[in-house]
Design a protein around this motif. Structure first.
Motif: not given
Length: 160
Positions: A128-147
Motif C-alpha cells: 500500500a505504501l510503495i510509490g507514496k510520499k510524505p503527506g499521502d494517505e492510503t489504506s490496506y486490508e488487514a487479514p481480518n478484512g478490516k480496512e
C-alpha cells in the motif's frame, strides 16, 4: 524486476548472506554429515535421540540454504532509494490506525542489526505504501478484512 518481486539488499547485507550461504554449503554440510554419522554409530536408530536431533538440524540447515539461495538469486543490490517516493529500502514514519510507527519497507535481512520493524514490499502495508510520499494517505486490508488507514508522515533512505 518489479518492486514486489525479489528482495532489495544493501551490498553489506548481500555480502553477509553470501558468506552465510558459503559457510552452510561448505563447512556446515560437512559438519552436520559428520554429526549424523557419529550418531548413527551409536546403535539402534529408532531410539537414538541424538541421531534424530542431528537429522532435524540438517533439515533446518537445508531449508536455510534454500532460502538464502533464493534470496541471493533474486536480490536487487544497491543503495536505498533517495527519492521522495517510498520504495524497498525506505524507512517510513506513518500513522497507522491513529498510532505513529517507524519501520523499514524492505527485508529483515537488511535490517539485521537495527531495532526497526520490517514490512516487505509484498506485505499488505508495504504494498500500500510503495510509490507514496510524505503527506499521502492510503489504506490496506488487514487479514481480518478490516480496512486500515495509513498516513505517511516521513520517508527517508535506509542507512543501516
Amino acid at each position: 524486476m518489479t518492486e514486489t518481486t525479489g528482495t532489495w539488499l544493501t551490498q553489506e547485507a548481500y555480502d553477509r548472506l553470501q558468506q552465510e550461504y558459503d559457510h552452510l554449503v561448505g563447512e556446515g554440510r560437512s559438519s552436520i554429515a559428520k554429526e549424523i554419522d557419529e550418531r548413527r554409530q551409536e546403535g539402534d536408530l529408532k531410539e537414538n535421540g541424538g541421531y534424530h536431533a542431528a537429522r532435524e538440524e540438517q533439515a533446518k540447515q537445508e531449508a536455510r540454504i534454500a532460502q538464502l539461495h533464493h534470496i541471493l538469486q533474486t536480490a536487487t543490490v544497491g543503495e536505498a532509494a533517495t527519492g521522495a517516493e517510498i520504495q524497498s529500502g525506505t524507512v517510513v514514519t506513518a500513522e497507522v490506525m491513529g498510532r505513529e510507527m517507524k519501520f523499514l519497507v524492505g527485508s529483515r535481512e537488511v535490517a539485521g542489526g537495527t531495532e526497526l520493524d520490517v514490512f516487505s514490499a509484498q506485505s499488505p502495508l508495504g504494498a500500500a505504501l510503495i510509490g507514496k510520499k510524505p503527506g499521502d494517505e492510503t489504506s490496506y486490508e488487514a487479514p481480518n478484512g478490516k480496512e486500515i488507514p495509513v498516513k505517511v508522515i516521513a520517508a527517508e533512505p535506509f542507512s543501516g
